[in-house]
Every structure is written in structure tokens, then in C-alpha cells.
Motif scaffolding. Structure first.
Motif, PDB file in Angstrom:
ATOM      1  N   LEU A   1       0.761  -1.478  -0.063  1.00  0.00           N
ATOM      2  CA  LEU A   1      -0.007   0.117  -0.043  1.00  0.00           C
ATOM      3  C   LEU A   1       0.801   1.209  -0.100  1.00  0.00           C
ATOM      4  CD1 LEU A   1      -2.739   0.854  -0.017  1.00  0.00           C
ATOM      5  CD2 LEU A   1      -2.835   0.808   2.443  1.00  0.00           C
ATOM      6  N   VAL A   2       2.049   1.274   0.777  1.00  0.00           N
ATOM      7  CA  VAL A   2       2.928   2.537   0.797  1.00  0.00           C
ATOM      8  C   VAL A   2       3.341   2.466  -0.316  1.00  0.00           C
ATOM      9  CG1 VAL A   2       5.164   3.401   1.851  1.00  0.00           C
ATOM     10  CG2 VAL A   2       3.241   2.384   3.196  1.00  0.00           C
ATOM     11  N   ALA A   3       4.014   1.467  -1.330  1.00  0.00           N
ATOM     12  CA  ALA A   3       4.497   1.484  -2.586  1.00  0.00           C
ATOM     13  C   ALA A   3       3.435   2.119  -3.618  1.00  0.00           C
ATOM     14  CB  ALA A   3       5.119   0.376  -2.968  1.00  0.00           C
TER      15      ALA A   3
ATOM     16  N   SER B   1      -0.565   7.451 -14.310  1.00  0.00           N
ATOM     17  CA  SER B   1      -1.002   8.976 -13.981  1.00  0.00           C
ATOM     18  C   SER B   1      -0.902   9.225 -12.494  1.00  0.00           C
ATOM     19  CB  SER B   1      -2.498   9.033 -14.603  1.00  0.00           C
ATOM     20  OG  SER B   1      -3.161   8.292 -14.014  1.00  0.00           O
ATOM     21  N   LYS B   2      -0.519  10.545 -12.436  1.00  0.00           N
ATOM     22  CA  LYS B   2      -0.483  11.042 -11.049  1.00  0.00           C
ATOM     23  C   LYS B   2      -1.811  11.339 -10.276  1.00  0.00           C
ATOM     24  CE  LYS B   2       3.894  13.520 -11.017  1.00  0.00           C
ATOM     25  NZ  LYS B   2       4.464  14.762 -10.758  1.00  0.00           N
ATOM     26  N   LYS B   3      -2.051  10.753  -9.221  1.00  0.00           N
ATOM     27  CA  LYS B   3      -3.054  10.820  -8.430  1.00  0.00           C
ATOM     28  C   LYS B   3      -2.874  11.624  -6.944  1.00  0.00           C
ATOM     29  CE  LYS B   3      -5.452   6.778 -10.304  1.00  0.00           C
ATOM     30  NZ  LYS B   3      -4.700   6.733 -11.531  1.00  0.00           N
ATOM     31  N   LYS B   4      -3.939  12.442  -6.479  1.00  0.00           N
ATOM     32  CA  LYS B   4      -3.517  13.155  -5.220  1.00  0.00           C
ATOM     33  C   LYS B   4      -3.667  12.288  -4.369  1.00  0.00           C
ATOM     34  CE  LYS B   4      -4.422  17.288  -2.967  1.00  0.00           C
ATOM     35  NZ  LYS B   4      -5.374  18.519  -2.757  1.00  0.00           N
ATOM     36  N   ILE B   5      -2.859  12.356  -3.333  1.00  0.00           N
ATOM     37  CA  ILE B   5      -3.042  11.385  -1.933  1.00  0.00           C
ATOM     38  C   ILE B   5      -3.328  12.305  -0.925  1.00  0.00           C
ATOM     39  CG2 ILE B   5      -1.962   9.832  -0.461  1.00  0.00           C
ATOM     40  CD1 ILE B   5      -2.021   8.795  -3.566  1.00  0.00           C
TER      41      ILE B   5
ATOM     42  N   GLN C   1      -6.553   8.853   2.714  1.00  0.00           N
ATOM     43  CA  GLN C   1      -5.701   7.851   2.355  1.00  0.00           C
ATOM     44  C   GLN C   1      -4.643   7.669   3.282  1.00  0.00           C
ATOM     45  OE1 GLN C   1      -6.605  10.093  -0.078  1.00  0.00           O
ATOM     46  NE2 GLN C   1      -7.638   9.228  -1.625  1.00  0.00           N
ATOM     47  N   ALA C   2      -3.963   8.733   3.597  1.00  0.00           N
ATOM     48  CA  ALA C   2      -2.922   8.620   4.574  1.00  0.00           C
ATOM     49  C   ALA C   2      -3.496   7.937   5.845  1.00  0.00           C
ATOM     50  CB  ALA C   2      -2.351   9.983   5.194  1.00  0.00           C
TER      51      ALA C   2
ATOM     52  N   ASP D   1       1.224   6.147  -7.363  1.00  0.00           N
ATOM     53  CA  ASP D   1       0.303   7.127  -7.520  1.00  0.00           C
ATOM     54  C   ASP D   1       0.498   8.417  -7.362  1.00  0.00           C
ATOM     55  OD1 ASP D   1      -1.472   5.252  -8.484  1.00  0.00           O
ATOM     56  OD2 ASP D   1      -2.953   5.138  -6.685  1.00  0.00           O
ATOM     57  N   GLN D   2       1.249   8.875  -6.458  1.00  0.00           N
ATOM     58  CA  GLN D   2       1.464  10.321  -5.921  1.00  0.00           C
ATOM     59  C   GLN D   2       2.279  10.737  -6.775  1.00  0.00           C
ATOM     60  OE1 GLN D   2       1.690  11.084  -1.890  1.00  0.00           O
ATOM     61  NE2 GLN D   2       3.527  12.532  -2.420  1.00  0.00           N
TER      62      GLN D   2
END
Length: 141
Positions: free
Chosen positions: A102-104, A117-121, A125-126, A109-110
Motif C-alpha cells: 500500500l505504501v509503494a 498517471s499522478k493521483k493526489k493522495i 488515504q494517509a 500514484d502520487q
């Protein structure tokens, strides 16, 4: 919905594979078990490709060497998984593996690594990652 079903199946299979691999590695050695697992997986994958008569493998030369190295990573995953199961048990091993995955995944994603594609975290999510870590801590006790 199909994606969720495949993800659930993959999770179950990973757990069963972890137990089987750890048992095999106790009998023949960890790297030997990893080699056997990779070989049997390769044979099954080739049989499925042949059964489906899928000719897309002809495009193999167009695959980036970075991505083609996935099998090398799989051998390291197998070794790490079997060693962890022997030292910590199945439950804790899978829990820690899931957190690491999950961290990877969040970082990929981020940052948009590997052409994703970049996804805002965000905070939720944190918080999810932190809750998973807390869950594994509770499992350990």
C-alpha cells in the motif's frame, strides 16, 4: 466489480501461496522453492496462453527491459515472503506485506512512477495507511 473479485482472488491466492511456499522451502530450501514456484507458474501461464490462442506475445520485443524484469522481482518477493513466514508466521507476514504494498502504491500514484498517471493522495488515504499499520500492530499482540 470484476476488478474487486480479481483483487480478492489474488489476495487469497497470495496467502495460500505463502503457506505452500514456506512449507516447500522448509523441505528443499528457500531459493529452490522460489525456483520451483516460478517454474510451475511459468508452465501454467504458457498453457493458458496456448489455450487462449493469444498471439500478443509476439510483441515481446517492444516491452521495456525495466518492465520485463518483473520476474526478477517476483523471485525476490518469493524469497522475502517465505523467509518472513518462517520468522513471523502467515498472519503477520501478510499484514506487513500489505502495508508495504500500500505504501509503494501510494508513492507510485502520487509521483506517477512507471508511466502511471499522478493521483493526489489526501488525508483519508494517509489515514487508511495508518489504520492498516495500527491493525497489524494489534494483530502482533
Amino acid at each position: 466489480m470484476k476488478g474487486i473479485l480479481f483483487a480478492l482472488a489474488g489476495g487469497f491466492f497470495l496467502t495460500f501461496q505463502s503457506v505452500a511456499n514456506a512449507t516447500i522451502s522448509g523441505q528443499i530450501g528457500t531459493w529452490q522453492a522460489a525456483a520451483m514456484t516460478q517454474m510451475t507458474g511459468f508452465v501454467l501461464a504458457v498453457l493458458i496462453v496456448l489455450l487462449l490462442r493469444d498471439k500478443s506475445y509476439k510483441q515481446i520485443r517492444g516491452v521495456s527491459p525495466l518492465y520485463a524484469s518483473g520476474g526478477l522481482l517476483a523471485a525476490l518477493v518469493l524469497f522475502s515472503n517465505m523467509t518472513a513466514v518462517h520468522r513471523m508466521g502467515v498472519t503477520l507476514t501478510i499484514g506487513v506485506f500489505l502495508i508495504a504494498q500500500l505504501v509503494a502504491a501510494v508513492l507510485i500514484d502520487q509521483e506517477g512512477w512507471f508511466e502511471m498517471s499522478k493521483k493526489k493522495i489526501g488525508r483519508t488515504q494517509a489515514a487508511g495507511v495508518l489504520l492498516m499499520i495500527a491493525g497489524v500492530v494489534v494483530l502482533k499482540w
